[in-house]
Scaffold this motif. Structure first.
Motif, mmCIF file in Angstrom:
data_model
loop_
_atom_site.group_PDB
_atom_site.id
_atom_site.type_symbol
_atom_site.label_atom_id
_atom_site.label_comp_id
_atom_site.label_asym_id
_atom_site.label_seq_id
_atom_site.Cartn_x
_atom_site.Cartn_y
_atom_site.Cartn_z
ATOM 1 N N PHE A 80 -33.705 -31.817 -55.385
ATOM 2 C CA PHE A 80 -32.245 -31.800 -54.693
ATOM 3 C C PHE A 80 -32.212 -30.968 -53.474
ATOM 4 C CE2 PHE A 80 -27.936 -30.358 -54.600
ATOM 5 C CZ PHE A 80 -27.314 -31.245 -54.494
ATOM 6 N N LEU A 81 -32.765 -29.715 -53.602
ATOM 7 C CA LEU A 81 -32.856 -28.846 -52.636
ATOM 8 C C LEU A 81 -33.493 -29.280 -51.436
ATOM 9 C CD1 LEU A 81 -33.160 -25.432 -54.748
ATOM 10 C CD2 LEU A 81 -31.171 -26.189 -53.582
ATOM 11 N N SER A 82 -34.792 -29.873 -51.603
ATOM 12 C CA SER A 82 -35.502 -30.231 -50.494
ATOM 13 C C SER A 82 -34.944 -31.299 -49.484
ATOM 14 C CB SER A 82 -36.861 -30.723 -51.139
ATOM 15 O OG SER A 82 -36.670 -31.696 -51.609
ATOM 16 N N GLU A 83 -33.890 -31.917 -50.049
ATOM 17 C CA GLU A 83 -33.225 -32.915 -49.309
ATOM 18 C C GLU A 83 -32.289 -32.306 -48.355
ATOM 19 O OE1 GLU A 83 -32.363 -36.034 -52.201
ATOM 20 O OE2 GLU A 83 -34.426 -36.437 -52.538
ATOM 21 N N ILE A 84 -31.562 -31.297 -48.669
ATOM 22 C CA ILE A 84 -30.716 -30.663 -48.078
ATOM 23 C C ILE A 84 -31.164 -30.229 -46.699
ATOM 24 C CG2 ILE A 84 -28.737 -28.886 -47.843
ATOM 25 C CD1 ILE A 84 -28.778 -29.034 -51.150
ATOM 26 N N GLY A 95 -32.793 -16.466 -65.617
ATOM 27 C CA GLY A 95 -33.824 -15.345 -65.318
ATOM 28 C C GLY A 95 -35.219 -16.285 -65.567
ATOM 29 N N SER A 96 -35.259 -17.099 -66.428
ATOM 30 C CA SER A 96 -36.837 -17.531 -66.848
ATOM 31 C C SER A 96 -37.032 -18.794 -65.764
ATOM 32 C CB SER A 96 -36.810 -17.988 -68.290
ATOM 33 O OG SER A 96 -35.609 -18.926 -68.589
ATOM 34 N N LEU A 97 -36.181 -19.539 -65.440
ATOM 35 C CA LEU A 97 -36.300 -20.579 -64.544
ATOM 36 C C LEU A 97 -36.392 -20.059 -62.980
ATOM 37 C CD1 LEU A 97 -34.077 -23.618 -65.973
ATOM 38 C CD2 LEU A 97 -36.537 -23.112 -66.135
ATOM 39 N N GLY A 98 -35.585 -18.849 -62.998
ATOM 40 C CA GLY A 98 -35.621 -18.106 -61.606
ATOM 41 C C GLY A 98 -37.241 -17.844 -61.413
ATOM 42 N N ARG A 99 -37.596 -17.098 -62.202
ATOM 43 C CA ARG A 99 -39.038 -16.543 -61.999
ATOM 44 C C ARG A 99 -40.088 -17.534 -61.888
ATOM 45 N NH1 ARG A 99 -40.618 -12.219 -66.562
ATOM 46 N NH2 ARG A 99 -39.857 -13.854 -67.932
ATOM 47 N N GLN A 100 -39.598 -19.003 -62.518
ATOM 48 C CA GLN A 100 -40.653 -19.791 -62.135
ATOM 49 C C GLN A 100 -40.752 -20.762 -61.124
ATOM 50 O OE1 GLN A 100 -40.213 -22.915 -65.263
ATOM 51 N NE2 GLN A 100 -40.843 -24.490 -63.992
ATOM 52 N N ILE A 101 -39.347 -20.753 -60.232
ATOM 53 C CA ILE A 101 -39.246 -21.635 -59.212
ATOM 54 C C ILE A 101 -38.863 -20.809 -57.678
ATOM 55 C CG2 ILE A 101 -38.564 -23.634 -60.414
ATOM 56 C CD1 ILE A 101 -35.677 -23.285 -59.088
ATOM 57 N N VAL A 102 -38.181 -19.627 -58.020
ATOM 58 C CA VAL A 102 -37.772 -18.905 -56.750
ATOM 59 C C VAL A 102 -39.085 -18.519 -55.631
ATOM 60 C CG1 VAL A 102 -36.703 -16.949 -56.047
ATOM 61 C CG2 VAL A 102 -35.536 -18.225 -57.768
ATOM 62 N N PRO A 103 -39.968 -18.154 -56.311
ATOM 63 C CA PRO A 103 -40.995 -17.702 -55.383
ATOM 64 C C PRO A 103 -41.679 -18.988 -54.628
ATOM 65 C CG PRO A 103 -41.583 -16.763 -57.398
ATOM 66 C CD PRO A 103 -40.254 -17.521 -57.730
ATOM 67 N N GLU A 104 -41.395 -20.047 -54.949
ATOM 68 C CA GLU A 104 -41.895 -21.089 -54.231
ATOM 69 C C GLU A 104 -40.654 -21.836 -53.176
ATOM 70 O OE1 GLU A 104 -42.445 -24.341 -57.156
ATOM 71 O OE2 GLU A 104 -44.026 -23.154 -58.425
ATOM 72 N N ILE A 105 -39.605 -21.543 -53.602
ATOM 73 C CA ILE A 105 -38.477 -22.023 -52.526
ATOM 74 C C ILE A 105 -37.890 -20.877 -51.798
ATOM 75 C CG2 ILE A 105 -38.130 -23.984 -54.204
ATOM 76 C CD1 ILE A 105 -35.813 -22.505 -54.917
ATOM 77 N N GLU A 106 -38.200 -19.799 -51.923
ATOM 78 C CA GLU A 106 -37.414 -18.649 -51.386
ATOM 79 C C GLU A 106 -37.565 -18.635 -49.884
ATOM 80 O OE1 GLU A 106 -38.955 -14.746 -51.228
ATOM 81 O OE2 GLU A 106 -41.123 -15.180 -52.129
ATOM 82 N N ALA A 107 -38.549 -19.210 -49.234
ATOM 83 C CA ALA A 107 -38.606 -19.182 -47.725
ATOM 84 C C ALA A 107 -37.716 -20.441 -46.951
ATOM 85 C CB ALA A 107 -40.146 -19.263 -47.345
ATOM 86 N N TRP A 108 -37.278 -21.303 -48.026
ATOM 87 C CA TRP A 108 -36.781 -22.305 -47.411
ATOM 88 C C TRP A 108 -35.360 -22.177 -46.890
ATOM 89 C CZ3 TRP A 108 -36.740 -26.847 -51.769
ATOM 90 C CH2 TRP A 108 -37.895 -27.050 -52.215
ATOM 91 N N PRO A 109 -35.194 -22.539 -45.280
ATOM 92 C CA PRO A 109 -34.191 -22.148 -44.595
ATOM 93 C C PRO A 109 -32.694 -22.479 -44.997
ATOM 94 C CG PRO A 109 -35.339 -23.749 -43.497
ATOM 95 C CD PRO A 109 -36.223 -23.298 -44.611
ATOM 96 N N GLN A 110 -32.537 -23.620 -45.830
ATOM 97 C CA GLN A 110 -31.303 -24.029 -46.304
ATOM 98 C C GLN A 110 -30.855 -23.161 -47.420
ATOM 99 O OE1 GLN A 110 -34.231 -25.550 -46.776
ATOM 100 N NE2 GLN A 110 -34.423 -27.207 -48.098
ATOM 101 N N LEU A 111 -31.705 -22.537 -47.960
ATOM 102 C CA LEU A 111 -31.475 -21.355 -49.311
ATOM 103 C C LEU A 111 -30.790 -20.092 -48.698
ATOM 104 C CD1 LEU A 111 -31.436 -21.276 -52.512
ATOM 105 C CD2 LEU A 111 -33.799 -20.402 -52.174
ATOM 106 N N GLU A 112 -29.463 -19.973 -48.796
ATOM 107 C CA GLU A 112 -29.073 -18.730 -48.066
ATOM 108 C C GLU A 112 -28.919 -17.616 -49.246
ATOM 109 O OE1 GLU A 112 -26.581 -16.625 -45.346
ATOM 110 O OE2 GLU A 112 -27.963 -18.620 -45.337
ATOM 111 N N ALA A 113 -28.785 -17.680 -50.280
ATOM 112 C CA ALA A 113 -28.673 -16.714 -51.251
ATOM 113 C C ALA A 113 -28.690 -17.105 -52.804
ATOM 114 C CB ALA A 113 -27.275 -15.967 -51.227
#
Length: 353
Positions: A80-84, A95-113
């Protein structure tokens, strides 16, 4: 407006994922249009729509960001995020899902905070502190709402449409639209109804805010509405940024009212204004816009919206420019504007304090 505090709750901690997108009534409909520049995504494997704490938390979050989409499946959330492409995303994640996926998507420009919502703060602060877009690790919803409110304001400020060349089509279209809208005379009561009906059809604005406009539009000044924590400013900003004619036409009466109000104040204040003074505006610029701005040195810049500034340099710098510099996808900018009232008096664009 309802001032009730959000119900305290903590997100569950589990790495298990389901195949259900738990979006309920807030899942975007196929025909729904985005009316604001941002949306909120909430990812937690154990979200339950029937849970009262979840319902209360969602209700209060939607007062800050009307468009909220919830997920229980990490991969579906990432897809969903990749299509924005055009909006900014605020993300609440367990916390657990964040540790799993955030390192992979943190650089995406659409992700603000990102806000980590968990049951064990100390455990997740260890990995979260390494990621600049994570604003904090929280065990209650109240501080997330407070942080989200501040970040949403900064995001709105940074997404005001800017042209870096006087011949830019966006600049010309904006000027032509403004002149046309200011000449229109219509029934304000009908215009307000058309706007609120349109917002309900798109399901991107909270019902509380729509009802507030219906009840109290005439009780406040246009400048009050422009600066208040309602959908008016974000929706107008979105319309002018994307040149969304539907939004601009629905808000045409407000553009006209706001322009008239500023014109009236300008007439009242011009006798007491100093001949020359400075105002400041802090905001973030995308890397792309920053490069355009550097090439425009000595040229013309245009903010294609009503522009808010401050006489206080520190407020503009500390509250807007400096925080924007912490975002890896933007550059923090402090605009310093020298106002010469002798020149401005010859312009058709009014200004006021």
């Amino acid at each position: 407006m309802d001032k009730q505090k959000p119900t305290k709750t903590a997100a569950s901690e589990t790495a298990a994922m389901t195949t259900t997108i738990n979006c309920g009534a807030v899942l975007p409909r196929p025909v729904r249009r985005i009316l604001q520049n941002f949306l909120l995504v909430w990812l937690d494997a154990n979200l339950q729509e029937s849970d009262n704490d979840f319902k209360n938390s969602l209700h209060h979050l939607r007062k800050i960001v009307a468009s909220v989409t919830t997920f229980t499946n990490a991969q579906q959330c990432v897809n969903f995020l990749s299509e924005i492409k055009k909006e900014k995303v605020f993300m609440i994640v367990s916390g657990s899902l964040g540790r799993q996926i955030v390192p992979e998507i943190e650089a995406w420009p659409q992700l603000e905070a990102i806000y980590v919502f968990c049951g064990n703060q100390s455990v997740h602060e260890q990995w979260a502190k390494k990621i600049s877009k994570i604003k904090g690790v929280y065990t209650k919803i109240e501080p997330i709402c407070q942080a989200l409110e501040i970040d949403r304001q900064r995001c709105d400020q940074a997404m005001i449409p800017i042209s870096f060349n006087g011949l830019d089509p966006l600049f010309m279209y904006t000027q032509l639209l403004k002149e046309a809208l200011l000449e229109i005379e219509d029934d304000d009561k009908k215009s307000i109804k058309d706007l609120t009906d349109y917002c309900r059809e798109q399901d991107d604005i909270s019902e509380d805010q729509i009802k507030l406009v219906e009840r109290e539009y005439r009780a406040h000044t246009p400048i009050w509405w422009y600066t208040a924590e309602t959908f008016i400013y974000p929706m107008l900003n979105r319309g002018l940024r994307e040149m969304d004619v539907n939004i601009i036409l629905k808000m045409g009466f407000f553009i006209r009212h706001l322009h008239q109000h500023i014109t009236e104040l300008h007439g009242e204040q011009k006798g007491s204004m100093p001949t020359n003074f400075q105002v400041f505006r802090g905001q973030g610029l995308s890397m792309e816009d920053f490069e355009k701005m550097k090439k425009t040195k000595g040229g013309l810049m245009s903010f294609n919206n009503f522009l808010s500034t401050s006489r206080n340099r520190e407020i503009s710098f500390k509250n807007f420019a400096r925080p924007a510099a912490l975002n890896t996808n933007s550059v923090g900018i402090l605009f310093i504007m020298n106002i010469d009232t002798a020149i401005c008096s010859k312009s058709s664009t009014p200004f006021a304090e």
